[in-house]
Scaffold this active site. Structure first.
Site, PDB file in Angstrom:
ATOM      1  N   PHE A   1      -5.659  -1.004  -3.690  1.00  0.00           N
ATOM      2  CA  PHE A   1      -4.741  -1.054  -2.556  1.00  0.00           C
ATOM      3  C   PHE A   1      -3.729   0.091  -2.646  1.00  0.00           C
ATOM      4  CE2 PHE A   1      -6.456  -5.430  -2.228  1.00  0.00           C
ATOM      5  CZ  PHE A   1      -6.880  -5.363  -0.908  1.00  0.00           C
ATOM      6  N   SER A   2      -2.436  -0.204  -2.644  1.00  0.00           N
ATOM      7  CA  SER A   2      -1.446   0.860  -2.462  1.00  0.00           C
ATOM      8  C   SER A   2      -1.210   1.742  -3.680  1.00  0.00           C
ATOM      9  CB  SER A   2      -0.122   0.274  -1.986  1.00  0.00           C
ATOM     10  OG  SER A   2      -0.249  -0.158  -0.652  1.00  0.00           O
ATOM     11  N   ILE A   3      -1.834   1.463  -4.804  1.00  0.00           N
ATOM     12  CA  ILE A   3      -1.826   2.465  -5.870  1.00  0.00           C
ATOM     13  C   ILE A   3      -2.595   3.691  -5.391  1.00  0.00           C
ATOM     14  CG2 ILE A   3      -2.308   2.939  -8.303  1.00  0.00           C
ATOM     15  CD1 ILE A   3      -2.211  -0.022  -8.864  1.00  0.00           C
TER      16      ILE A   3
ATOM     17  N   LYS B   1      -1.908   5.207  -2.792  1.00  0.00           N
ATOM     18  CA  LYS B   1      -0.840   6.112  -2.363  1.00  0.00           C
ATOM     19  C   LYS B   1      -0.401   7.000  -3.518  1.00  0.00           C
ATOM     20  CE  LYS B   1       1.188   2.837   1.022  1.00  0.00           C
ATOM     21  NZ  LYS B   1       0.154   1.800   1.039  1.00  0.00           N
TER      22      LYS B   1
END
Length: 393
Positions: A114-116, A118
């Site tokens: 998921f947002s890792i 980013k």
């Protein structure tokens, strides 16, 4: 025959029950988070040919140790189970010291972070900046002229990197009628997609009245836009960028993957899947100031700016995530905890963490399938767990 299949026995449901409409829900996420490519389009990110992962290292000696995180002491194993963890990989001074897997995950399996994603994408921004290909201080419209009619018309790439775009958008994960649901349809993560691309969606977003750069606002479309910025700056598709600039130099052992939309645009805000060990290798590279295997991958100045020196404490204090790190900052899509140990981390919904403790030379990659996207009380417990674990290994 009326008996259950091996799949049903292991996961508690049949494969045909996992749908685009429920894949992020419990219990289906215990399987879907490791098999994103069966649900949405993905692009591969190849590792070095012939790479072989070292055998699993038993973490059992540590699993029975007690930690005092909640109201009563519990073992490391009990906390991992209580926090809906799927996998744990721990490194100390550059060496893997142990692995742990829940019954629903095998050693060597990929898991969405998921947002890792980013944080990984921002590493590539740093690499391109070091090559003189990408300018973080340039206006977004220098690379994406068609953004002139959107919230990004007067925003800089720095605003995008630091989540300080004054964007009129909410991360309403569970609201099926929200703009966030439309965003997920554009990524092909929700039913009904395929009529609007991710790029088209992002360029419809408008701004708030507040100036850019003043407040930390966690808005995932910024990070998908970052992927587009890097593609425009380099002339390469993001999966190719990730492979050539990060994955091969890092010495990643296993193939990664990333979700893509109807135009092939990569979901750089949250669509990357990797193995726990390869995720830990990213953290170790950052702990080493941007080097791996004796090779410089990311400029040291970029890593220091990301993990120690950069970011606005004032913007962070005005944001809505200050409860996680009261003394923290956010820079280049990484969190600086503000703790005495200098820890920094990447975080993804449903229990994805990459935690780096420079003082103890520890890197912890934790993957999970938490029932809800955000659980603030549990997230604070996880941070305390990492601090305790770092002192135990």
């Amino acid at each position: 025959m009326t008996g259950k299949t091996a799949f049903e026995i292991r996961y508690g449901f049949a494969r045909n029950e996992v749908l685009l409409s429920n894949w992020r829900e419990n219990p289906f996420n215990r399987w879907s988070f490791q098999n994103l490519g069966e649900l949405v389009p993905t692009a591969p990110v190849a590792a070095t040919p012939g790479s072989v992962e070292a055998p699993v290292r038993d973490l059992s000696g540590l699993l029975g140790e007690k930690v005092s995180i909640a109201s009563a002491p519990e073992t490391v194993a009990e906390f991992l189970t209580r926090s809906s963890s799927d996998a744990l990989a721990v490194m100390k001074a550059g060496k893997v010291i142990g692995d742990w897997f829940a019954p629903n995950m095998d050693f060597g399996a990929r898991h969405i972070i998921f947002s890792i994603s980013k944080s990984v994408t921002a590493i590539i921004a740093g690499i391109l900046e070091g090559e003189g290909v990408f300018d973080p201080e340039a206006p977004v419209t220098q690379y994406i002229p068609e953004a002139a009619g959107s919230a990004y018309a007067d925003a800089s790439c720095r605003h995008v990197l630091d989540m300080s775009v004054s964007l009129d958008f909410e991360e309403a994960y569970l609201d099926p009628e929200s703009a966030f649901a439309r965003y997920r349809r554009a990524t092909l993560w929700n039913p009904g997609g395929g009529t609007e691309s991710l790029r088209e969606f992002i360029l419809t977003l408008q701004r708030l009245e507040e100036p850019h750069g003043k407040t930390f606002r966690y808005r995932s479309p910024n990070s998908d836009l970052l992927g587009l910025l890097l593609e425009r700056a380099s002339g390469l598709r993001f999966p190719d960028l990730m492979r050539e600039k990060l994955w091969l130099p890092l010495g990643a052992v296993s193939e990664a993957s990333i979700g893509v939309d109807m135009e092939g645009t990569a979901r750089t805000a949250g669509g990357i899947s990797v193995t726990p060990r390869d995720l830990a290798r990213i953290g170790e590279m950052m702990r080493q100031g941007g080097t791996a295997n004796g090779r410089r991958i990311v400029p040291e100045g970029w890593v220091r700016d990301t993990t120690v020196a950069g970011g606005s404490a004032e913007a962070w204090q005005r944001g809505t995530m200050v409860h996680l790190f009261p003394k923290g900052r956010y820079r280049n899509k990484w969190y600086q905890t503000g703790a005495a140990n200098g820890a920094f981390c990447g975080i993804g919904i449903h229990g994805q963490w990459l935690y780096v403790d420079p003082k103890m030379e520890v890197v912890i990659a934790k993957m999970g399938s938490q029932p809800v996207p955000e659980d603030y009380p549990l997230e604070r417990e996880i941070i305390a767990f990492f601090e305790a674990l770092s002192g135990m290994v």
